[in-house]
Design a protein around this motif. Structure first.
Motif, short mmCIF file in Angstrom:
data_model
loop_
_atom_site.label_atom_id
_atom_site.label_comp_id
_atom_site.label_asym_id
_atom_site.label_seq_id
_atom_site.Cartn_x
_atom_site.Cartn_y
_atom_site.Cartn_z
N ASN A 6 0.84 -1.21 0.00
CA ASN A 6 0.00 0.00 0.00
C ASN A 6 0.87 1.26 0.00
O ASN A 6 0.60 2.22 -0.72
N SER A 9 2.48 1.76 -3.39
CA SER A 9 1.52 2.30 -4.36
C SER A 9 1.35 3.79 -4.18
O SER A 9 1.30 4.55 -5.16
N ARG A 10 1.27 4.23 -2.91
CA ARG A 10 1.17 5.67 -2.64
C ARG A 10 2.43 6.40 -3.10
O ARG A 10 2.35 7.52 -3.61
N LEU A 124 2.54 10.42 5.24
CA LEU A 124 2.20 9.38 4.28
C LEU A 124 1.82 8.08 4.98
O LEU A 124 0.78 7.46 4.67
N LEU A 128 -2.10 5.91 5.87
CA LEU A 128 -2.40 4.49 5.68
C LEU A 128 -2.89 3.87 6.97
O LEU A 128 -3.85 3.08 6.97
#
Length: 357
Positions: A6, A9-10, A124, A128
């Motif tokens: 995840n 991907s960010r 960031l 998540l």
């Protein structure tokens, strides 16, 4: 997708070249390994976990199976990171601005002279961690044990606040907790007027409120609950105060839904307490997020911006209280999550009616 994928991907979407993770909590979140004194370097197409000899065996078994390359540096941690940055031609490196000290940032700059250091890694990763997946919610469900039922049979007039706090902690450890989620609160009588009062070597006050705020930790994830009881008999004013707190909590939980501004949840409870004549006696926010940290986003607070709304995967506490300085206080706290289908689920199943022991 895993937490690590995840993040990658960010990073791709935000054109982030590399992220250096130094905080133990975020390292565990991304790799599944609970360790200290190391680093995790994440790139869009690769990830490295740096650990010394003490952790290398378990690191290879845990993180290695997740597709993370485990490295045991021979010439120091940061020089090893520098070598990896050079290997991947990294020119911009994001670090955790919320947890990296000024001294450590200076060391980064000295060790990675050709790399521009960027803030933003904390924001960031926090974005998540804000949304919990099914496994994380399961861990927190496991962390809500039956310590409250046990402690009700332990409490007697001869017990001290400290004895009760220690018994709660021992019971949770003996029944699967890897540690307490925070310092246990067990405060009686006038001491209960302090929301975060410290348990002392004093006997429990008869015919007064006794507030216990405690939480277990399972697989790194925290639980948080508060119950207030009376050792003896409650008078009419105590019953009215307790009933007001319980109504405020019940109504607030019933109001929760996907898309609700977090500040509105606080207002539901606060209006009930204020209108009952206790204005100014509820001095903290209604609740906070819970996860690997005991206090996370989102916050159910009057100060939360209206654009911060409840979403599936959020886990929050709902904990209104009334505190009368020098006299007593009362708080009731449950832990709540919003499930993927929008259903509101209450982790905390311990009884909430007024208990007189």
């Amino acid at each position: 997708m895993s937490h690590l994928t995840n993040l990658q991907s960010r990073m791709k979407a935000g054109e982030v070249e590399a992220v250096l993770v130094s905080s133990e909590i975020n390292q565990r979140y991304l790799t599944g390994l609970n360790y200290t004194d190391g680093y995790v370097l994440v790139l869009p197409e690769a990830a490295y976990l740096l650990a010394d000899f003490r952790y290398i065996e378990v690191a290879r078994a845990t993180a290695g199976s997740a597709g993370i390359e485990v490295v045991m540096p021979e010439g120091g941690m940061l020089p090893c990171v520098a070598g990896l940055l050079e290997k991947h031609a990294v020119r911009h490196l994001a670090y955790e601005e919320e947890t990296v000290s000024c001294a450590l940032r200076i060391r980064f700059a000295e060790t990675f002279p050709g790399v521009e250091l960027m803030t933003g890694a904390s924001r960031l990763i926090d974005s998540l961690r804000l949304v919990k997946d099914a496994d994380e919610i399961a861990f927190m469900t496991q962390a809500q044990d039956d310590a409250f039922a046990h402690i009700l049979n332990f409490i007697t007039p001869e017990r001290t606040e400290l004895e009760v706090a220690l018994e709660l902690e021992f019971y949770m450890r003996a029944h699967g907790s890897e540690g307490t989620a925070f310092e246990t609160i067990a405060v009686s009588g006038a001491n209960s007027s302090k929301p975060h009062g410290v348990p002392g070597d004093r006997k429990l006050t008869p015919n007064a409120f006794f507030t216990m705020d405690f939480g277990a930790r399972r697989n790194g994830y925290c639980a948080d609950m508060t119950r207030t009881v009376v050792l003896g008999k409650a008078d009419d004013e105590m019953k009215r105060l307790y009933g007001t707190v319980l109504e405020a909590q019940t109504r607030a939980i019933e109001s929760l839904h996907v898309g609700m501004p977090c500040c509105d949840a606080d207002k539901v409870a606060r209006d009930i307490i204020d209108n009952a004549g206790y204005k100014g006696c509820f001095g903290h926010s209604l609740g906070h997020g819970v996860g690997l940290y005991i206090h996370e986003s989102p916050r159910l607070a009057a100060s939360s911006p209206r654009e911060i709304t409840l979403q599936p995967g959020h886990v929050v506490t709902v904990e209104p209280g009334i505190y009368i300085a020098g006299k007593y206080g009362c708080r009731i706290e449950d832990m709540i999550t919003i499930l993927p289908d929008g259903t509101v689920h209450d982790f905390t199943q311990s009884p909430k009616q007024l208990i007189e022991l």
